[in-house]
Design a protein around this motif. Sequence first.
Motif, PDB file in Angstrom:
ATOM      1  N   PHE A   1       0.795  -1.230   0.000  1.00 28.48           N
ATOM      2  CA  PHE A   1       0.000   0.000   0.000  1.00 28.48           C
ATOM      3  C   PHE A   1       0.821   1.270   0.000  1.00 28.48           C
ATOM      4  O   PHE A   1       0.288   2.363  -0.151  1.00 28.48           O
ATOM      5  CB  PHE A   1      -0.928   0.021   1.225  1.00 28.48           C
ATOM      6  N   GLY A   2       2.141   1.161   0.192  1.00 32.30           N
ATOM      7  CA  GLY A   2       2.987   2.336   0.277  1.00 32.30           C
ATOM      8  C   GLY A   2       3.069   2.864   1.699  1.00 32.30           C
ATOM      9  O   GLY A   2       2.216   2.589   2.541  1.00 32.30           O
ATOM     10  N   ALA A   3       4.108   3.648   1.961  1.00 32.46           N
ATOM     11  CA  ALA A   3       4.349   4.135   3.321  1.00 32.46           C
ATOM     12  C   ALA A   3       3.230   5.025   3.819  1.00 32.46           C
ATOM     13  O   ALA A   3       2.819   4.954   4.977  1.00 32.46           O
ATOM     14  CB  ALA A   3       5.682   4.881   3.367  1.00 32.46           C
ATOM     15  N   ALA A   4       2.672   5.880   2.964  1.00 33.48           N
ATOM     16  CA  ALA A   4       1.631   6.817   3.405  1.00 33.48           C
ATOM     17  C   ALA A   4       0.389   6.083   3.867  1.00 33.48           C
ATOM     18  O   ALA A   4      -0.202   6.393   4.902  1.00 33.48           O
ATOM     19  CB  ALA A   4       1.293   7.792   2.286  1.00 33.48           C
ATOM     20  N   ALA A   5      -0.035   5.070   3.104  1.00 34.92           N
ATOM     21  CA  ALA A   5      -1.231   4.316   3.471  1.00 34.92           C
ATOM     22  C   ALA A   5      -1.000   3.500   4.729  1.00 34.92           C
ATOM     23  O   ALA A   5      -1.869   3.379   5.587  1.00 34.92           O
ATOM     24  CB  ALA A   5      -1.666   3.411   2.320  1.00 34.92           C
ATOM     25  N   ALA A   6       0.188   2.929   4.870  1.00 29.32           N
ATOM     26  CA  ALA A   6       0.464   2.078   6.018  1.00 29.32           C
ATOM     27  C   ALA A   6       0.494   2.871   7.320  1.00 29.32           C
ATOM     28  O   ALA A   6       0.111   2.369   8.374  1.00 29.32           O
ATOM     29  CB  ALA A   6       1.791   1.349   5.828  1.00 29.32           C
ATOM     30  N   THR A   7       0.893   4.131   7.270  1.00 25.98           N
ATOM     31  CA  THR A   7       1.026   4.908   8.498  1.00 25.98           C
ATOM     32  C   THR A   7      -0.311   5.299   9.097  1.00 25.98           C
ATOM     33  O   THR A   7      -0.354   5.739  10.250  1.00 25.98           O
ATOM     34  CB  THR A   7       1.852   6.185   8.261  1.00 25.98           C
ATOM     35  N   ILE A   8      -1.435   5.172   8.370  1.00 31.57           N
ATOM     36  CA  ILE A   8      -2.716   5.544   8.967  1.00 31.57           C
ATOM     37  C   ILE A   8      -3.306   4.418   9.810  1.00 31.57           C
ATOM     38  O   ILE A   8      -4.393   4.566  10.367  1.00 31.57           O
ATOM     39  CB  ILE A   8      -3.742   5.995   7.901  1.00 31.57           C
ATOM     40  N   GLU A   9      -2.581   3.299   9.935  1.00 32.25           N
ATOM     41  CA  GLU A   9      -2.964   2.268  10.902  1.00 32.25           C
ATOM     42  C   GLU A   9      -2.515   2.798  12.266  1.00 32.25           C
ATOM     43  O   GLU A   9      -1.400   2.605  12.695  1.00 32.25           O
ATOM     44  CB  GLU A   9      -2.255   0.961  10.570  1.00 32.25           C
TER      45      GLU A   9
ATOM     46  N   TYR B   1      -6.122  -2.772   8.574  1.00 31.30           N
ATOM     47  CA  TYR B   1      -6.177  -1.423   8.017  1.00 31.30           C
ATOM     48  C   TYR B   1      -6.389  -0.365   9.084  1.00 31.30           C
ATOM     49  O   TYR B   1      -6.878  -0.645  10.177  1.00 31.30           O
ATOM     50  CB  TYR B   1      -7.308  -1.320   6.983  1.00 31.30           C
ATOM     51  N   GLY B   2      -6.020   0.878   8.729  1.00 30.97           N
ATOM     52  CA  GLY B   2      -6.225   2.019   9.594  1.00 30.97           C
ATOM     53  C   GLY B   2      -7.111   3.050   8.936  1.00 30.97           C
ATOM     54  O   GLY B   2      -7.468   2.949   7.763  1.00 30.97           O
ATOM     55  N   GLY B   3      -7.464   4.068   9.711  1.00 30.45           N
ATOM     56  CA  GLY B   3      -8.280   5.156   9.215  1.00 30.45           C
ATOM     57  C   GLY B   3      -8.188   6.328  10.162  1.00 30.45           C
ATOM     58  O   GLY B   3      -7.633   6.211  11.261  1.00 30.45           O
ATOM     59  N   PRO B   4      -8.735   7.489   9.780  1.00 26.96           N
ATOM     60  CA  PRO B   4      -8.604   8.690  10.607  1.00 26.96           C
ATOM     61  C   PRO B   4      -9.311   8.596  11.951  1.00 26.96           C
ATOM     62  O   PRO B   4      -8.908   9.253  12.903  1.00 26.96           O
ATOM     63  CB  PRO B   4      -9.207   9.791   9.729  1.00 26.96           C
TER      64      PRO B   4
ATOM     65  N   VAL C   1     -14.996  -5.244  10.135  1.00 22.65           N
ATOM     66  CA  VAL C   1     -15.262  -4.820  11.507  1.00 22.65           C
ATOM     67  C   VAL C   1     -14.406  -3.584  11.760  1.00 22.65           C
ATOM     68  O   VAL C   1     -13.219  -3.558  11.421  1.00 22.65           O
ATOM     69  CB  VAL C   1     -14.906  -5.932  12.524  1.00 22.65           C
ATOM     70  N   TYR C   2     -15.023  -2.531  12.381  1.00 24.50           N
ATOM     71  CA  TYR C   2     -14.342  -1.267  12.632  1.00 24.50           C
ATOM     72  C   TYR C   2     -14.276  -1.014  14.136  1.00 24.50           C
ATOM     73  O   TYR C   2     -15.227  -1.301  14.871  1.00 24.50           O
ATOM     74  CB  TYR C   2     -15.082  -0.121  11.951  1.00 24.50           C
TER      75      TYR C   2
END
Length: 310
Positions: free
Chosen positions: A79-87, A286-289, A255-256
């Motif tokens: 997913f790339g570094a940017a996507a991974a950091t939102i976990e 996965y992560g999210g805001p 599940v969130y």
Amino acid sequence: MTRNPHTAVSNQPGEREDLTQGPAIFHEPSKGEPGAESPLTANGLEKVPGHVHVHAENVAAKVWIPPSVPLHDIGEASFGAAAATIETVHGPDDRVQITDTANYPWRAHSSLLITAADNSQWIGTGWFIGPHTLATAGHVVHIKNSGVPGCDGWVKSIQVMPGRNAGFLPYGSVTSTNFRSVEGWTESGDENHDYGAIIIPTELGSTTGWFGLGVWPDADLLGTSGNISGYPGDQPVGTQWYDARVISSVNALKVYYDIDTAGGQSGSAVYREHNDGRYAIAVHAYGGPTTNSGTRITRAVYDNLRAWSA
């Protein structure tokens, strides 16, 4: 012709999965052989840090010599570094370090050292679901859309370190080259089907114990406290961290939850307490805001995980 995204696939040539056994709705956990379990509170959250100190005897304990450079979360490969950091950690960091990792359930979580097809190395988390099988995220065992020549596809090997506590491995380690996932991930890269398994060549899970699996309706999950423990890359290398909160929302496939995690915990179990046992309800990925999320253990996911653990 529409393909079933839950069609099981393997990195072993010519091997397909037999899902005709028709398992029951629950797969029971096991506490393994040595030591004591960590007590549960009344609401299904773990009492942490650990209360009982256990000496892991008659197992291949050893000191870990880490790689010479810090390793990144396996999620970055796909997913790339940017996507991974939102976990991420949301607000105050509620995570607690687990130090009694030789106890169940902490020893059923494993730190993973992943070597990709291009020999790059990454970190992740897996958890035992049987004597020779660990569940994890699909992107832990099969990399998609990395953009790096030679990196995509099944990883080359994964070193499994159950109950790792920094440089100490209370149950030694075992290396696997035998992996499972589903076409929804390996062919489509669909986050709704991001789950897989690691098959190890020993019965180490009989010693560590494993988590049960369960399929629950929405209403049950929304009233449930979710627990996650794993090996985040933002903490001292190889240390295990735990957090828990009530499940925020669910849909048919995900599940969130507002449970604090970080890169490196890809593949961790999202689990609940039920009848004095610990049962996984999702595979964290996965992560999210505002919330992190995992692939929900539906009946189709359950059937695959059960077949892989047989």
